[in-house]
Each structure stands twice: as structure tokens, then as C-alpha cells.
Design an enzyme around this catalytic site. Structure first.
Site, PDB file in Angstrom:
ATOM      1  N   TYR A 103       3.650   4.329  -1.166  1.00 55.33           N
ATOM      2  CA  TYR A 103       3.174   3.235  -0.324  1.00 55.33           C
ATOM      3  C   TYR A 103       2.351   2.296  -1.192  1.00 55.33           C
ATOM      4  O   TYR A 103       1.202   2.574  -1.526  1.00 55.33           O
ATOM      5  CB  TYR A 103       2.336   3.817   0.810  1.00 55.33           C
ATOM      6  N   THR A 160      -1.578   0.423  10.030  1.00 54.87           N
ATOM      7  CA  THR A 160      -1.825  -0.020  11.397  1.00 54.87           C
ATOM      8  C   THR A 160      -1.990   1.169  12.328  1.00 54.87           C
ATOM      9  O   THR A 160      -2.576   1.045  13.396  1.00 54.87           O
ATOM     10  CB  THR A 160      -0.694  -0.945  11.865  1.00 54.87           C
ATOM     11  N   LYS A 195       7.766   1.874  -0.505  1.00 53.28           N
ATOM     12  CA  LYS A 195       7.459   0.875   0.527  1.00 53.28           C
ATOM     13  C   LYS A 195       6.469  -0.088  -0.088  1.00 53.28           C
ATOM     14  O   LYS A 195       5.338   0.270  -0.400  1.00 53.28           O
ATOM     15  CB  LYS A 195       6.846   1.558   1.749  1.00 53.28           C
TER      16      LYS A 195
END
Length: 297
Positions: A135, A47, A163
Site C-alpha cells: 500500500y 478510509t 496499490k
């Protein structure tokens, strides 16, 4: 590593149409996060549109964020790149600037194999000395980390956390169990996907990597604290108040919705980087209604 536990708040990265980061606007987004006491700031996540920014602009964003935070909490920064040498350089920049850790995704134009991802992550970790959080974002990268691959990477010095997208509540305990059996005890397991994060923390997830917390840190902190205290009913009730936002995230993407929400709140006037288009006016009005409702809650 305390930067891999608790609530990590991920703001957008306001920038001009030609990709120059608006550092004053970025500081205005980060200041409330630091004041609220989030556990870390997650800069240049998905984001945060890291993939759309040059190396120089990423460094400008990181320097501004670190200065605004002023050491009050760690900053985790996205270091993903198509090429391994570029990712190593970004990780070296992050370490030199003072970031606590790097967030590394397996981004590629050509689909990657497990062995290619292992070599890529190993090279970045060993070539930079920066602590790395894996990630796992298959919705963007089209690559999914298996527990086996995470377990291999967890043995690489410097790779310290994961994550991953939080699954639905009926699957999160099994996913956590499979991951926990694959990694050392000190390896940290955290989740994104805001709408499922409360259940992930209740099941034992150690971190919530949150887009919503980049604009609404207080309600997200309240959810996290209730979940970590084992107050399941309270955590779920607080999470239910955020459901209108989660619904917008799922329908239009958290990136587009967050830009519209930041604009409505008067925090910045930036648009997403092209080719991503701003939301239409009717959808922006829906976002504004939800934001105003959250502000009154």
C-alpha cells in the site's frame, strides 16, 4: 490472484467514540457491495480507519465482513501497524479468519528508509503466509515506494500486488511502465485516488481500489468496465458524472466526505474517530447535494 484485479470497494468502519466497531452498521455498508458484484471488498483501508482500531476490534470487523460477504468475493484487509511484530500478528489474524489478502502500508512515526521498509514487509509476508498487497500511500505515511523498491519486494514470496495513488493522466503511463519493468509479469499493479483511477485503468492498471465504490458501487463498476473494454470516451463520460464527488474528496478528504455521505444516505450515524472531526453543516449540505445528484443520475 483475482483479489488484486478489478474493482475493490472500500467502506468506512463505523465505530463508537471509544473505538468499538458497530458490526451491524458495517454489515449494512457491505451488503450492497456484495449485491452489486464488486470484485473484492477492501476492509480497514485508510478510509476504513484501521490505524485507529485495536487488534481485537479489527478482528471483529473482519469476522463480520467475511460473514456478510459469505464467500461471494474476496476480502482484502488492512494489516498496517507501527511495529513489525504487531503487523505480523494482524496478518496472522487475517489469514486465520479467512481474508484473501492483506493491505500493508509503511506507517511509522520515525521516517523509514527503503531497507527498513523492505525488512518490515518481508517479515510480515514470511511470518504470516498471507498474500500481501503493498500500500503506497505517501499522503498518509510520508513514505514513497520507488519502482526499484517495489521490484525488490515483488521477489519476496507472498508479496503479490501494489496499490498506489494514481497520478494525473499525463504521468500514469510512464509510472505504469516503470513499475511494470521492475516486477514479474504475474505481479498486479492497481491504483487508488478515485479522481484519476479511470485514466489509470485505461492506461493498463489492473485494479481500482476505490473509496467511492464503498458507497456507490454501480457507477464505479460502470466506469471500470468501460475502461477495461477500452471504451475511453464512455469511461471518461461516466467519470465526469462523478466529478462533483471527486472535487469534494480533494477539498475535504475522502474519509470525511464518505462519513457525511453515509450519514445522509441513512446507512450509518457514526462520526470519524477523534481527533478527526465531522464536516461542518455547510459542507455536509454540499455533500448531500452531490449525493442526491448522483442518485438521480
Amino acid at each position: 490472484m483475482t483479489c488484486f484485479t478489478g474493482l475493490s470497494a472500500f467502506p468506512i468502519t463505523p465505530a463508537s467514540p471509544d473505538g468499538r466497531v458497530a458490526t451491524a452498521a458495517l454489515r449494512a455498508l457491505i451488503a450492497p457491495l456484495a449485491a452489486a458484484g464488486v470484485d473484492s471488498v477492501g476492509l480497514l483501508g485508510s478510509t476504513g480507519t484501521y490505524a485507529y482500531l485495536s487488534r481485537a476490534e479489527r478482528r471483529r470487523a473482519l469476522d463480520a465482513a467475511l460473514d456478510e460477504v459469505g464467500g461471494r468475493m474476496p476480502v482484502i484487509v488492512g494489516i498496517g501497524a507501527l511495529r513489525t511484530d504487531e503487523a505480523v500478528a494482524l496478518a496472522q489474524d487475517a489469514r486465520a479468519a479467512g481474508a484473501a489478502a492483506g493491505l500493508l502500508a509503511a506507517i511509522s512515526y520515525t521516517p523509514l528508509t527503503d531497507e527498513e521498509v523492505f525488512e518490515h514487509f518481508s517479515a510480515v509476508a514470511t511470518g504470516s503466509g498471507l498474500p500481501i498487497c503493498i500500500y503506497d500511500n505517501p499522503g498518509t505515511t510520508h513514505f514513497r515506494f520507488t519502482p526499484s523498491l517495489v521490484g525488490r519486494l515483488a521477489q519476496v514470496p507472498g508479496i503479490r500486488a501494489l496499490k498506489s495513488s494514481a497520478p494525473d493522466s499525463d504521468a500514469v503511463a510512464g509510472q505504469l511502465d516503470a513499475l511494470r519493468r521492475a516486477v514479474p509479469a504475474e505481479f498486479r499493479l492497481g491504483f487508488s485516488g478515485d479522481w484519476n483511477a479511470a485514466e489509470a485503468v485505461l492506461a493498463g492498471g489492473e485494479a481500482w481500489y476505490s473509496v467511492a465504490a464503498g458507497l456507490f458501487p454501480e457507477p464505479c463498476l460502470a466506469i471500470l468496465r468501460a475502461a477495461r473494454a477500452g471504451e475511453a470516451a464512455r469511461a471518461r463520460a461516466l467519470n465526469a458524472r462523478m466529478q462533483p464527488l471527486w472535487d469534494l474528496f480533494k477539498e475535504f478528504s475522502s474519509l470525511r466526505v464518505t462519513y457525511a455521505a453515509a450519514h445522509h444516505l441513512g446507512l450509518c450515524r457514526a462520526d470519524p474517530p477523534r481527533p478527526i472531526l465531522p464536516l461542518s453543516e455547510p459542507v455536509r449540505n454540499r455533500v448531500a447535494e452531490v449525493v442526491d445528484r448522483l442518485a438521480r443520475a
